[in-house]
Design a protein around this motif. Structure first.
Motif, PDB file in Angstrom:
ATOM      1  N   GLU A 102      27.841  46.318  59.461  1.00 30.96           N
ATOM      2  CA  GLU A 102      26.813  45.273  59.398  1.00 30.96           C
ATOM      3  C   GLU A 102      27.149  44.177  60.407  1.00 30.96           C
ATOM      4  N   GLN A 103      26.130  43.605  61.000  1.00 28.80           N
ATOM      5  CA  GLN A 103      26.297  42.488  61.935  1.00 28.80           C
ATOM      6  C   GLN A 103      25.399  41.328  61.532  1.00 28.80           C
ATOM      7  N   LYS A 104      25.918  40.108  61.654  1.00 26.25           N
ATOM      8  CA  LYS A 104      25.130  38.917  61.355  1.00 26.25           C
ATOM      9  C   LYS A 104      25.396  37.870  62.428  1.00 26.25           C
ATOM     10  N   VAL A 105      24.388  37.075  62.684  1.00 25.11           N
ATOM     11  CA  VAL A 105      24.556  35.920  63.570  1.00 25.11           C
ATOM     12  C   VAL A 105      24.221  34.671  62.758  1.00 25.11           C
ATOM     13  N   ARG A 106      25.197  33.785  62.617  1.00 24.97           N
ATOM     14  CA  ARG A 106      25.011  32.564  61.856  1.00 24.97           C
ATOM     15  C   ARG A 106      24.134  31.578  62.648  1.00 24.97           C
ATOM     16  N   LEU A 110      27.559  31.884  65.633  1.00 22.53           N
ATOM     17  CA  LEU A 110      28.747  32.693  65.342  1.00 22.53           C
ATOM     18  C   LEU A 110      28.339  34.112  64.948  1.00 22.53           C
ATOM     19  N   LYS A 111      28.930  35.115  65.606  1.00 27.45           N
ATOM     20  CA  LYS A 111      28.644  36.516  65.297  1.00 27.45           C
ATOM     21  C   LYS A 111      29.686  37.049  64.323  1.00 27.45           C
ATOM     22  N   ILE A 112      29.227  37.679  63.255  1.00 27.59           N
ATOM     23  CA  ILE A 112      30.121  38.228  62.226  1.00 27.59           C
ATOM     24  C   ILE A 112      29.865  39.725  62.103  1.00 27.59           C
ATOM     25  N   ASN A 113      30.917  40.503  62.216  1.00 25.05           N
ATOM     26  CA  ASN A 113      30.822  41.953  62.055  1.00 25.05           C
ATOM     27  C   ASN A 113      31.570  42.386  60.793  1.00 25.05           C
ATOM     28  N   LYS A 114      30.952  43.261  60.022  1.00 25.98           N
ATOM     29  CA  LYS A 114      31.645  43.930  58.913  1.00 25.98           C
ATOM     30  C   LYS A 114      32.086  45.302  59.435  1.00 25.98           C
TER      31      LYS A 114
END
Length: 229
Positions: A102-106, A110-114
């Protein structure tokens, strides 16, 4: 339980823990080469596997096991072929380690990868089918996990032969030879002690009948992945 037996189980778990620290960073190529070596070892040791399996079948007959149970124990050439095929199918699969789930951009950019990572050391408790030894060893290696395998007493000789093939293959590979270990006894006390080693084993998977699964679930200090029905 004797001190020697408890020490032996703890030594297996410590070796598995040490192996897991190296295995978690193994490359896809290194893991696939080890799986290929195990597949070749099975193919070239059919005679050994059949001879050891015959010992289990003779004991099963002596102990008057059901026809269905005896059939589960039997290693035919077709089932040996199936183990080899299963390993080579694993080789063809993409490496699960470090794959992004999963990928998210706050809002602040900020980019967050699971990301998938290995669990560490997995203990697998199973019953009479000897092919499960290869299934579990292969799946754990592919996913970067060390495994401790505890098979049923009915398939003891077959499992020991398969474990020796795995050990020889790992010794010729880039992976730690203790990445896969078979508990060398079917004494219940050894299983009981294994289920208490929460500092060394990170997950327990029981595979078999409801009675086995409930026993493991009720006696383990380690998280258990289970089903009852």
């Amino acid at each position: 339980m004797s001190n020697s037996l408890s020490s032996e189980i703890e030594a297996i778990a410590k070796r598995a823990r040490n192996a897991s620290l190296h295995l978690c960073s193994a490359t896809a190529s290194e893991k696939n080469q080890a799986l290929q070596a195990i597949a070749r070892g099975i193919e070239s040791n059919r005679k050994l596997l059949k001879e050891e399996n015959e010992k289990d079948l003779a004991l099963a007959e002596e102990n008057k096991l059901s026809e269905a149970m005896v059939d589960r124990l039997r290693l035919t050439h077709e089932r040996i072929d199936g183990m080899v095929k299963g390993l080579r199918q694993l080789i063809e699969l993409p490496d699960p380690v470090d794959s992004i789930i999963e990928q998210k951009v706050r809002p602040n950019g900020l980019k967050i990868n699971k990301v998938r990572v290995p669990i560490g050391v997995i203990g697998i408790i199973y019953e009479s089918r000897p092919n499960v030894t290869i299934d579990c060893a292969g799946l754990c290696l592919k996913s970067g996990n060390a495994s401790i395998l505890r098979g049923g007493k009915e398939a003891f000789h077959s499992n020991r032969a398969l474990a020796s093939i795995i050990e020889q293959a790992l010794e010729s590979s880039a992976l730690p030879k203790d990445s896969v270990q078979l508990v060398p006894t079917v004494e219940k006390e050894a299983l009981n002690h294994m289920l208490t080693l929460e500092d060394l084993i990170h997950c327990i998977i029981p595979r078999g009948g409801e009675g086995l699964i409930r026993f493991v679930s009720e006696n383990s200090r380690i998280p258990v992945i289970k089903h009852y029905k």
